[in-house]
Design an enzyme around this catalytic site. Structure first.
Site, mmCIF file in Angstrom:
data_model
loop_
_atom_site.group_PDB
_atom_site.id
_atom_site.type_symbol
_atom_site.label_atom_id
_atom_site.label_comp_id
_atom_site.label_asym_id
_atom_site.label_seq_id
_atom_site.Cartn_x
_atom_site.Cartn_y
_atom_site.Cartn_z
ATOM 1 N N SER A 197 0.844 -1.191 0.000
ATOM 2 C CA SER A 197 0.000 0.000 0.000
ATOM 3 C C SER A 197 0.888 1.253 0.000
ATOM 4 O O SER A 197 1.692 1.404 -0.910
ATOM 5 C CB SER A 197 -0.958 -0.047 1.200
ATOM 6 N N ASP A 267 -17.796 -14.967 -12.909
ATOM 7 C CA ASP A 267 -17.045 -16.002 -12.176
ATOM 8 C C ASP A 267 -16.599 -17.138 -13.096
ATOM 9 O O ASP A 267 -15.535 -17.723 -12.913
ATOM 10 C CB ASP A 267 -17.893 -16.546 -11.010
ATOM 11 N N ASP A 270 -13.142 -17.828 -15.970
ATOM 12 C CA ASP A 270 -11.926 -18.633 -15.768
ATOM 13 C C ASP A 270 -12.225 -20.126 -15.720
ATOM 14 O O ASP A 270 -11.327 -20.941 -15.475
ATOM 15 C CB ASP A 270 -11.196 -18.177 -14.498
ATOM 16 N N ASP A 274 -15.980 -20.503 -8.213
ATOM 17 C CA ASP A 274 -15.449 -20.584 -6.845
ATOM 18 C C ASP A 274 -15.488 -19.232 -6.141
ATOM 19 O O ASP A 274 -14.852 -19.042 -5.113
ATOM 20 C CB ASP A 274 -14.011 -21.119 -6.880
ATOM 21 N N ILE A 276 -14.125 -16.620 -7.153
ATOM 22 C CA ILE A 276 -12.902 -15.876 -7.442
ATOM 23 C C ILE A 276 -12.848 -15.588 -8.942
ATOM 24 O O ILE A 276 -12.888 -16.516 -9.756
ATOM 25 C CB ILE A 276 -11.646 -16.687 -7.042
ATOM 26 N N ASP A 408 -8.719 -6.044 -4.735
ATOM 27 C CA ASP A 408 -8.330 -4.944 -3.834
ATOM 28 C C ASP A 408 -9.406 -3.857 -3.847
ATOM 29 O O ASP A 408 -9.653 -3.235 -4.883
ATOM 30 C CB ASP A 408 -6.985 -4.360 -4.297
ATOM 31 N N HIS A 448 -7.026 -5.927 -0.088
ATOM 32 C CA HIS A 448 -5.965 -4.927 -0.001
ATOM 33 C C HIS A 448 -4.821 -5.467 0.862
ATOM 34 O O HIS A 448 -4.912 -5.482 2.083
ATOM 35 C CB HIS A 448 -6.506 -3.624 0.568
#
Ligand code: NAG
Ligand code: NAG
Ligand code: NAG
Ligand code: NAG
Ligand code: NAG
Ligand code: NAG
Length: 543
Positions: A197, A267, A270, A274, A276, A408, A448
């Site tokens: 950061s 989602d 990819d 999941d 992610i 993030d 983050h």
């Protein structure tokens, strides 16, 4: 499961060899007496030593004198290995200075490490100090020229702004290296940096302007292009309006409605459902489906709110010029009230009140495009940290690893891609030339600097407890530890192709590993093979 356990164990043993192969202290060096005499022996211009104290492994240190906003979580910090703790003050001008500490481990590897800071904060990051010293680095940290998390100390004191922009870290490094040499009686071998950061920005600043300070730098989620970042962060308030505005969405609508709709659209890009989004760059989200029909309904938003959602996920322009990349879809799952909670972002407010306008009564709710442009023009002490020519660092064989959580919610991860691309275009480097000294890893499902649904533990930080440390969150394996990866790159010339991230069950290491994933280096994408078990790293490759 069993074989995975054994492979961790095996890597751990290799890592121990790696770590201790470079132990540096001279014959006859006595750690305990060095710690009792160092305070009286140090003679460094502008520096005052307060304390040199032996801290045995297992001690929890408390910090009664530190600013309440700087207290470590739980108000204490566990020290995993024996250290000599030295605290001091170093003047940087006749009206500014840094409080700094050096944590010098008994089991020294010969390496030096500087930690960084976060936000606008003047807080030594004790967890990072404990982490670096436990890994065998002579570790230093400084308070960034002021105490506490507020920007108020910047008021009427440009020297403190200068410390914040670059001078705290640089001074800390020069003094820290001297303290290290005086203590052990021999200079450090290699010098490293670890931060995220604001700490990521500080790492890039060193690479750009102080290329001699470090041999290896790990800069996470860097707050680079600082002035535009402050503007972008503040501009969300102009998009959402206050909570009473028809354009505003309460946080739970972001984390539930919008997030579910984004997963529905993105989602599966990819190939794995999941929660992610592996590469959010590929997600072009359209909130139209969320708009309530004519018969109303509850799980829906108004057309005005949908426009807010669209704008939040759009790149940010100042007076027609692209200034900062878009908020990344996926980040709304752990979105921060700080940005889209219906008020001016705190850091932006402090930055404009106490630095740009130097007026504590300035009404931050009036900030807008002309102020964003002014801040960029002033660029106090070159805090932008956006220099594309880092050839001096490259030419002395420095290695730079950057990483950025793809979810993030505070700094768009595209910013790290932008800086990577700025360096290649400025220095006219092909991807493979850049790969020789600078790699960027996109960590899917990481928020983050830490946290999130992904395999986000990459050795970027220490979880505070002894229980966690013994459960494996303290690893020296360069495959799973980004700091040891840069060490291996610097000292053995072995560059990391991937970073193996771990997701612990409920993020508690002692509860075991939920899954692992190898995060690829940019511009390669972490790609599912389409058939295997998606929780197993080998089911993914870099394409
Ligand atoms: C900042 O905090 C340190 C303790 O962490 C203290 O010694 C120092 O006096 C403080 N500085 C100021 C300016 O308050
Ligand atoms: C000591 O601090 C002064 C500013 O107060 C600075 O001009 C000088 O260069 C510093 N000395 C060293 C050796 O850093
Ligand atoms: C502090 O240093 C500045 C120059 O860096 C000088 O102009 C000023 O007079 C000094 N103030 C004091 C009180 O010594
Ligand atoms: C900012 O950087 C530019 C270009 O490197 C340099 O000329 C200038 O002196 C710097 N300004 C400050 C205040 O450090
Ligand atoms: C960039 O690099 C290429 C190949 O290395 C070279 O042909 C070209 O002239 C370079 N361009 C500039 C602007 O330096
Ligand atoms: C271990 O680490 C996790 C994740 O950071 C944290 O939530 C948990 O509180 C830690 N355990 C202890 C006992 O501190």
């Amino acid at each position: 499961m069993v074989s995975r356990y054994f492979s961790y164990l095996f890597c751990g043993l290799l890592a121990l060899v790696f770590r201790f192969s470079t132990a540096q202290t001279l014959p006859g060096f006595d750690f305990d007496s060095a710690c009792s005499s160092i305070a009286s022996e140090l003679s460094i211009p502008n520096a005052t030593v307060f304390l040199a104290q032996l801290v045995p492994a297992g001690t929890s240190i408390t910090f009664p004198d530190s600013d309440p906003t700087c207290q470590p979580s739980g108000s204490s910090q566990l020290v995993p290995e024996d250290i000599c703790r030295i605290t001091m003050f170093v003047a940087t001008s006749n009206r500014s200075g840094i409080n700094m500490e050096a944590w010098l481990p008994r089991d020294w590897t010969g390496r030096f490490l500087s930690t960084g800071n976060g936000g606008l904060a003047g807080c030594i990051q004790y967890a990072d100090m404990a982490y670096g010293s436990a890994l065998g680095f002579a570790t230093v940290g400084a308070n960034n020229g002021h105490n506490g998390t507020s920007g108020r100390p910047f008021l009427n004191n440009a020297d403190i702004v200068e410390d914040f922009a670059f001078r705290s870290i640089h001074t800390n490094v020069l003094v820290g290296k001297e303290v290290t040499q005086s203590f052990y009686g021999t200079p450090h071998t290699k010098s490293y940096y670890l931060g995220c950061s604001t700490g990521g920005r500080q790492g890039l600043k060193s690479v750009q302007d102080f290329p001699e300070d470090f041999d290896g730098v790990v800069a996470g989620a860097a707050a680079a292009d600082w002035n535009h970042l402050m503007a972008w962060s503040g501009n969300f308030f102009l998009i959402t309006g206050p909570p009473s505005a028809p354009t505003f969405l309460p946080i739970n609508e972001w984390t539930n409605l919008v997030h579910a709709d984004i997963l529905k659209q993105c989602d599966l890009i990819d190939g794995v459902q999941d929660g992610i989004i592996e590469v959010p760059d590929d997600c072009n989200y359209d909130p139209t489906d969320l708009i309530c029909g004519s018969d109303g309904g509850t799980d829906c938003i108004t057309a005005e709110q949908a426009e807010t959602v669209r704008e939040v996920f759009m790149p940010f322009f100042i007076n027609g010029q692209l200034a900062f990349p878009r908020y990344q879809p996926g980040a709304e799952s752990i979105t921060s009230v700080l940005l889209i909670g219906g008020q001016m972002f705190t850091f932006t407010a402090d930055w404009f009140r106490f630095v740009i306008f130097n007026d504590p009564n300035f009404d931050v709710n009036q900030l807008g495009p002309s102020d964003w442009a002014l801040a960029q023009e002033l660029d106090p002490f070159n805090i932008s940290t956006w220099k594309g020519d880092i050839s001096a660092f490259k030419n002395r064989n420095g290695k730079l690893i950057t990483y950025h959580g793809q979810a993030d919610p505070l700094i768009s991860p595209i910013n790290s891609e932008r800086y990577f691309n700025l360096v290649s275009s400025t220095m006219n480097l092909s991807t493979s030339q850049q790969d020789d000294f600078y790699r960027l890893f996109r960590i899917s499902g990481m928020g983050h600097c830490a946290g999130g649904a992904g395999a986000w533990e990459i050795g970027q930080t220490l979880d505070g407890s002894a229980e966690n440390v013994s459960a494996g969150s303290l690893t020296l394996d360069p495959d799973r530890n980004v700091l040891m990866a840069v060490v291996q790159w610097v000292e053995e010339g072995v560059a990391p192709d991937t970073l193996l991230g771990t997701k612990f069950v409920n993020d508690v290491p002692s509860s075991g590993v939920q899954f692992s994933r190898r995060h690829c280096r940019f511009p390669l994408k972490t790609t599912f093979d389409g058939s295997g078990d998606s929780t197993v790293p080998d089911s993914w490759s870099c394409q």
